[in-house]
Every structure is written in C-alpha cells, then in structure tokens.
Write an enzyme that holds these catalytic residues in place. Sequence first.
Site, mmCIF file in Angstrom:
data_model
loop_
_atom_site.group_PDB
_atom_site.id
_atom_site.type_symbol
_atom_site.label_atom_id
_atom_site.label_comp_id
_atom_site.label_asym_id
_atom_site.label_seq_id
_atom_site.Cartn_x
_atom_site.Cartn_y
_atom_site.Cartn_z
ATOM 1 N N GLY A 45 48.583 54.911 44.298
ATOM 2 C CA GLY A 45 48.004 53.654 45.162
ATOM 3 C C GLY A 45 49.230 53.084 45.778
ATOM 4 O O GLY A 45 49.153 52.626 47.051
ATOM 5 N N CYS A 46 50.479 52.942 44.957
ATOM 6 C CA CYS A 46 51.559 52.466 45.726
ATOM 7 C C CYS A 46 52.077 53.192 47.169
ATOM 8 O O CYS A 46 52.587 52.695 48.107
ATOM 9 C CB CYS A 46 52.761 52.256 45.039
ATOM 10 N N THR A 47 51.954 54.458 46.834
ATOM 11 C CA THR A 47 52.407 55.335 47.975
ATOM 12 C C THR A 47 51.640 55.253 49.087
ATOM 13 O O THR A 47 51.956 55.071 50.278
ATOM 14 C CB THR A 47 52.515 56.942 47.592
ATOM 15 N N ALA A 50 52.144 51.601 50.728
ATOM 16 C CA ALA A 50 53.355 51.507 51.493
ATOM 17 C C ALA A 50 53.482 52.420 52.918
ATOM 18 O O ALA A 50 53.954 52.286 53.695
ATOM 19 C CB ALA A 50 54.492 52.051 50.712
#
Length: 150
Positions: A45-47, A50
């Site tokens: 999710g963070c990848t 970003a």
Amino acid sequence: MTTLKKGDKAPTFSGLDQDGKLHQLADYKGKKLVVFFYPKANTPGCTAEACDLRDNFERFTANNYELLGVSADAQKAQAKFKEKYDFPFPLLADEDKSVIQAFGVWGPKKFMGKEYDGIHRTTFVIDENGIIEEVITDVKTKAHAAQILE
C-alpha cells in the site's frame, strides 16, 4: 487520532530525511506542502501511494506543491525505499515519532483481528502560510494524487 482539521495551523515540526537533511515547516513557507504519513516503507500500500505521488510529481510542482513522506522507518530503510522507486521527494525517518505525534496520526489499529498501535495513513495539505487546507484520512493508495489535486 488526529484532532487537526481544515483551518488549523500546522504543527511546527522538524525531522531528518533519508540523507540526514533537516526539514522544518518553516522551510516550506510560500509553498504548498503535502505531508503524507504512511505505515511502512516497501509495503504494497505504501509503495502504491508513494509511486502514484511520484508519477504525478510534475503536476504537484507545477502547482507550487512540495511533498514530504513520513514514517517511523529508519534512515537506511527510507533511503532504500526512495532509491528503489526513484522518489523525487524526501522521506522523513521519524524514528522517535515526534512528527507523527505532532500531527496526531499514531494510535490503535486493527489488522486481521489483532489490535496494535501504529501510523494511520493520513495526508495533510498545508497552504503557503502554514494553515491546513485539507486532511485526507481515507487515502486511496493507487489514486492519491488525484485526491489531493482535485
């Protein structure tokens, strides 16, 4: 959880990025600042979040925005994350959680039936004078730029 809302003055913060460079709210006076908090570098999710911001970076800069990612990851982890995905914006390594707590995004979370404390994925859009323009708590990781640049 976060009690900050639209119209509030953004917390005065300072933190070190992946290269040990200091970033403070005052550095961004005269620009709009997007501060996005994410739970952990290199997770799906963070990848996605970003990378979506990276892919739209020119749209942000064209509209006088600076971006700043923040998680409690170590400098080394942030540096690897930034390098691996070629992010054009700094990532704060907020290991002592001072920035995270100043913005009120640390708190109880649930995942697969377990409860624990962690970072709530939240984005703050701060105007040129340090006032919060928007707080996004329902972050759509694959279309986050569109949420900000509506």
